[in-house]
Write a protein that holds these residues in place. Structure first.
Motif, PDB file in Angstrom:
ATOM      1  N   PRO A 121       7.447  -4.698   7.700  1.00  0.00           N
ATOM      2  CA  PRO A 121       6.957  -3.080   6.522  1.00  0.00           C
ATOM      3  C   PRO A 121       5.256  -3.009   5.485  1.00  0.00           C
ATOM      4  CG  PRO A 121       8.740  -4.165   6.246  1.00  0.00           C
ATOM      5  CD  PRO A 121       7.984  -5.292   7.099  1.00  0.00           C
ATOM      6  N   CYS A 122       4.813  -2.727   5.583  1.00  0.00           N
ATOM      7  CA  CYS A 122       4.163  -1.554   4.702  1.00  0.00           C
ATOM      8  C   CYS A 122       5.029  -0.750   3.681  1.00  0.00           C
ATOM      9  CB  CYS A 122       2.904  -1.393   5.402  1.00  0.00           C
ATOM     10  SG  CYS A 122       1.982  -0.886   3.923  1.00  0.00           S
ATOM     11  N   LEU A 123       5.528  -1.622   2.918  1.00  0.00           N
ATOM     12  CA  LEU A 123       5.681  -0.595   1.363  1.00  0.00           C
ATOM     13  C   LEU A 123       5.154   0.463   1.024  1.00  0.00           C
ATOM     14  CD1 LEU A 123       6.573  -3.494  -1.076  1.00  0.00           C
ATOM     15  CD2 LEU A 123       7.641  -3.209   1.097  1.00  0.00           C
ATOM     16  N   ARG A 124       6.151   1.418   1.230  1.00  0.00           N
ATOM     17  CA  ARG A 124       5.235   2.950   0.955  1.00  0.00           C
ATOM     18  C   ARG A 124       5.615   2.483  -0.877  1.00  0.00           C
ATOM     19  NH1 ARG A 124       9.181   7.439   4.134  1.00  0.00           N
ATOM     20  NH2 ARG A 124       8.320   6.838   5.822  1.00  0.00           N
ATOM     21  N   SER A 125       4.580   3.385  -1.249  1.00  0.00           N
ATOM     22  CA  SER A 125       4.337   3.882  -2.861  1.00  0.00           C
ATOM     23  C   SER A 125       4.449   5.484  -2.396  1.00  0.00           C
ATOM     24  CB  SER A 125       2.901   3.286  -3.462  1.00  0.00           C
ATOM     25  OG  SER A 125       2.180   4.226  -3.050  1.00  0.00           O
ATOM     26  N   ARG A 126       4.977   5.407  -4.733  1.00  0.00           N
ATOM     27  CA  ARG A 126       5.388   7.076  -5.126  1.00  0.00           C
ATOM     28  C   ARG A 126       4.598   6.622  -6.227  1.00  0.00           C
ATOM     29  NH1 ARG A 126      10.084  10.183  -6.577  1.00  0.00           N
ATOM     30  NH2 ARG A 126      10.987   8.256  -6.809  1.00  0.00           N
ATOM     31  N   MET A 127       4.354   7.098  -6.986  1.00  0.00           N
ATOM     32  CA  MET A 127       3.513   7.645  -8.404  1.00  0.00           C
ATOM     33  C   MET A 127       5.061   9.136  -8.931  1.00  0.00           C
ATOM     34  SD  MET A 127       1.752   6.653 -10.799  1.00  0.00           S
ATOM     35  CE  MET A 127      -0.119   6.739 -10.320  1.00  0.00           C
ATOM     36  N   ILE A 128       5.668   7.974  -9.960  1.00  0.00           N
ATOM     37  CA  ILE A 128       6.761   9.242 -10.574  1.00  0.00           C
ATOM     38  C   ILE A 128       7.128   9.233 -12.048  1.00  0.00           C
ATOM     39  CG2 ILE A 128       8.350   7.442  -9.151  1.00  0.00           C
ATOM     40  CD1 ILE A 128       9.486   5.708 -10.645  1.00  0.00           C
ATOM     41  N   HIS A 129       5.639   8.438 -12.545  1.00  0.00           N
ATOM     42  CA  HIS A 129       4.899   8.759 -13.853  1.00  0.00           C
ATOM     43  C   HIS A 129       3.684   8.783 -14.025  1.00  0.00           C
ATOM     44  CE1 HIS A 129       8.678   9.519 -15.309  1.00  0.00           C
ATOM     45  NE2 HIS A 129       9.147   7.973 -15.040  1.00  0.00           N
ATOM     46  N   LEU A 140      -2.394  -6.053  -0.203  1.00  0.00           N
ATOM     47  CA  LEU A 140      -2.104  -6.271  -1.664  1.00  0.00           C
ATOM     48  C   LEU A 140      -0.071  -7.112  -0.628  1.00  0.00           C
ATOM     49  CD1 LEU A 140      -2.230  -6.807  -4.853  1.00  0.00           C
ATOM     50  CD2 LEU A 140      -1.160  -4.077  -4.513  1.00  0.00           C
ATOM     51  N   VAL A 141      -0.274  -8.140  -1.612  1.00  0.00           N
ATOM     52  CA  VAL A 141       0.838  -9.370  -1.237  1.00  0.00           C
ATOM     53  C   VAL A 141       1.288  -8.772  -2.932  1.00  0.00           C
ATOM     54  CG1 VAL A 141       1.573 -11.017  -0.438  1.00  0.00           C
ATOM     55  CG2 VAL A 141       0.126 -10.294  -0.232  1.00  0.00           C
ATOM     56  N   LEU A 142       2.532  -8.643  -3.286  1.00  0.00           N
ATOM     57  CA  LEU A 142       3.248  -8.881  -4.286  1.00  0.00           C
ATOM     58  C   LEU A 142       4.528 -10.064  -4.182  1.00  0.00           C
ATOM     59  CD1 LEU A 142       4.185  -5.150  -4.295  1.00  0.00           C
ATOM     60  CD2 LEU A 142       2.324  -6.380  -5.677  1.00  0.00           C
ATOM     61  N   GLY A 143       4.375 -11.215  -5.330  1.00  0.00           N
ATOM     62  CA  GLY A 143       4.831 -11.579  -5.714  1.00  0.00           C
ATOM     63  C   GLY A 143       5.718 -11.369  -6.424  1.00  0.00           C
ATOM     64  N   GLU A 144       7.442 -11.917  -5.969  1.00  0.00           N
ATOM     65  CA  GLU A 144       8.557 -12.209  -6.777  1.00  0.00           C
ATOM     66  C   GLU A 144       8.691 -10.672  -7.726  1.00  0.00           C
ATOM     67  OE1 GLU A 144       7.309 -14.652 -10.409  1.00  0.00           O
ATOM     68  OE2 GLU A 144       8.972 -16.037  -9.306  1.00  0.00           O
ATOM     69  N   LEU A 145       8.642  -9.757  -6.317  1.00  0.00           N
ATOM     70  CA  LEU A 145       8.649  -8.280  -6.448  1.00  0.00           C
ATOM     71  C   LEU A 145       9.468  -7.574  -5.065  1.00  0.00           C
ATOM     72  CD1 LEU A 145       8.114  -5.649  -8.441  1.00  0.00           C
ATOM     73  CD2 LEU A 145       6.505  -5.454  -6.968  1.00  0.00           C
ATOM     74  N   SER A 146      10.924  -7.050  -5.809  1.00  0.00           N
ATOM     75  CA  SER A 146      12.060  -6.451  -4.448  1.00  0.00           C
ATOM     76  C   SER A 146      11.742  -5.364  -4.423  1.00  0.00           C
ATOM     77  CB  SER A 146      13.390  -6.855  -4.946  1.00  0.00           C
ATOM     78  OG  SER A 146      13.371  -5.503  -5.990  1.00  0.00           O
ATOM     79  N   ILE A 181      -4.528   1.265   1.385  1.00  0.00           N
ATOM     80  CA  ILE A 181      -4.697  -0.364   1.609  1.00  0.00           C
ATOM     81  C   ILE A 181      -3.015  -0.249   2.058  1.00  0.00           C
ATOM     82  CG2 ILE A 181      -4.469  -2.226   0.147  1.00  0.00           C
ATOM     83  CD1 ILE A 181      -6.918   0.001  -1.584  1.00  0.00           C
ATOM     84  N   CYS A 182      -2.246  -1.876   2.743  1.00  0.00           N
ATOM     85  CA  CYS A 182      -1.318  -2.001   3.154  1.00  0.00           C
ATOM     86  C   CYS A 182      -0.502  -2.828   2.085  1.00  0.00           C
ATOM     87  CB  CYS A 182      -1.005  -2.712   4.145  1.00  0.00           C
ATOM     88  SG  CYS A 182      -1.685  -1.907   5.929  1.00  0.00           S
ATOM     89  N   ILE A 183       0.889  -2.522   1.927  1.00  0.00           N
ATOM     90  CA  ILE A 183       1.219  -3.802   0.675  1.00  0.00           C
ATOM     91  C   ILE A 183       2.561  -4.245   1.014  1.00  0.00           C
ATOM     92  CG2 ILE A 183       2.979  -3.127  -1.715  1.00  0.00           C
ATOM     93  CD1 ILE A 183       1.367  -0.808  -2.144  1.00  0.00           C
ATOM     94  N   VAL A 184       3.203  -5.514   0.985  1.00  0.00           N
ATOM     95  CA  VAL A 184       4.050  -6.555   1.322  1.00  0.00           C
ATOM     96  C   VAL A 184       4.358  -7.011   0.179  1.00  0.00           C
ATOM     97  CG1 VAL A 184       3.399  -6.686   3.732  1.00  0.00           C
ATOM     98  CG2 VAL A 184       2.228  -8.256   2.505  1.00  0.00           C
ATOM     99  N   ASN A 185       5.706  -7.693   0.631  1.00  0.00           N
ATOM    100  CA  ASN A 185       6.477  -8.632  -0.667  1.00  0.00           C
ATOM    101  C   ASN A 185       6.531  -9.992  -0.207  1.00  0.00           C
ATOM    102  OD1 ASN A 185       8.121  -8.256   1.159  1.00  0.00           O
ATOM    103  ND2 ASN A 185       9.848  -6.918   0.079  1.00  0.00           N
ATOM    104  N   ASP A 186       6.799 -10.925  -0.783  1.00  0.00           N
ATOM    105  CA  ASP A 186       7.213 -12.324  -0.057  1.00  0.00           C
ATOM    106  C   ASP A 186       8.114 -12.237   0.919  1.00  0.00           C
ATOM    107  OD1 ASP A 186       6.021 -13.075  -2.713  1.00  0.00           O
ATOM    108  OD2 ASP A 186       8.498 -13.614  -3.442  1.00  0.00           O
TER     109      ASP A 186
END
Length: 288
Positions: free
Chosen positions: A115-123, A63-69, A97-102
């Protein structure tokens, strides 16, 4: 793990786009410039990826996340964030599923890892993203070689940068062009680091990589050029043996000269160092 489980978690890095099913969400910017989807899709295909024009599904691998720091918490209302929530849910089900930004997709499109971004459900419907830690150095990667653009060697540490003597000269480029033609159909490549003149895989054993330094002998002291070339290629090989490109286990040094050296002692020295010394236009000892 349930029967629905899929891909195991990565090591924190996406090595390349080869064979990946890529989903873009949000506007993608590379070096600050918005890139249209059709252009992105075309470039991803050139890198061996499979861009997805439809909606998200569990077969997506990137998954490629555009305009997301890296530190943005997603808003579950918009489509981009819905994709992030979906991917995080898949990860928690055992389907990574790997996640990268711009910045990450820019690196992948240039042949580098990201780098593959880590994800964490906070809510209940909000996901926090972050960079993997610790960061690891990027492995060298083979890249297309352009004859005519001489690599910039780092200074040697001498008062005079001797590598500049043959940088950009016609003799150097002519020798490199002859080398590329001699190797065909085996493709001559470059490396992201170190900036070698040419590299190519063995046609018999793809895990063997030949690394070449090209030295012209026109307008320079021959012994100085040969000595410098030997030092440079051995330095490159040492660095690559410490951190080789993916799927490479053996690094073999090659010094390519513009013409046969006048002093035959260089052949004996090269042989004692496990280095192939060859020269244009016939390149003795080098399989073509």
């Amino acid at each position: 793990m349930s029967a629905m489980a899929g891909r195991s978690e990565c090591d924190g890095y996406v090595e390349d786009l080869q064979g990946r099913l890529v989903l873009f969400t949000g506007k993608t910017r590379i070096e600050g410039k918005h890139v249209k989807r059709d252009e992105l899709f075309q470039t991803v295909r050139k890198r061996g990826g499979l861009p997805l024009a439809g909606t998200r599904n569990r077969n997506v691998t990137l998954l490629v996340l555009g305009e997301l720091s890296e530190d943005v918490v997603t808003d579950p209302v918009n489509l981009r964030s819905q994709n992030v929530v979906f991917v995080d849910a898949e990860r928690r089900r055992g389907n990574h599923i790997c996640i990268v930004n711009d910045r990450g997709i820019a690196a992948l499109l240039s042949g580098e890892s990201a780098p593959c971004l880590r994800s964490r459900m906070i809510h209940a419907d909000t996901v926090e993203l972050s960079l993997p830690t610790p960061m690891r150095p990027t492995s060298p990667r083979l890249t297309p070689l352009t004859v005519g653009a001489t690599p910039e060697h780092k200074p040697t540490g001498l008062d005079l940068d001797l590598s500049g003597l043959d940088r950009g000269t016609s003799a150097h480029q002519a020798t490199l062009a002859l080398l590329v033609a001699h190797l065909a159909p085996v493709p001559a490549m470059g490396l992201t680091s170190p900036r070698v003149d040419a590299a190519w895989r063995s046609p018999d054993e793809p895990t063997v990589l030949f690394v070449a330094e090209v030295k012209s002998l026109t307008g320079a002291r021959q012994d100085q050029q040969v000595r410098l070339g030997i030092g440079q290629v051995l330095d490159y090989v040492h660095a690559l043996r410490e951190r080789p490109p993916a799927h490479v286990s053996v690094i073999s040094p090659v010094l390519v000269l513009e013409r046969e050296p006048e002093d035959r002692r260089w052949l004996n020295l090269a042989d004692s160092l496990g280095l192939l010394l060859t020269w244009a236009p016939r390149f003795p000892g080098l399989r073509g």
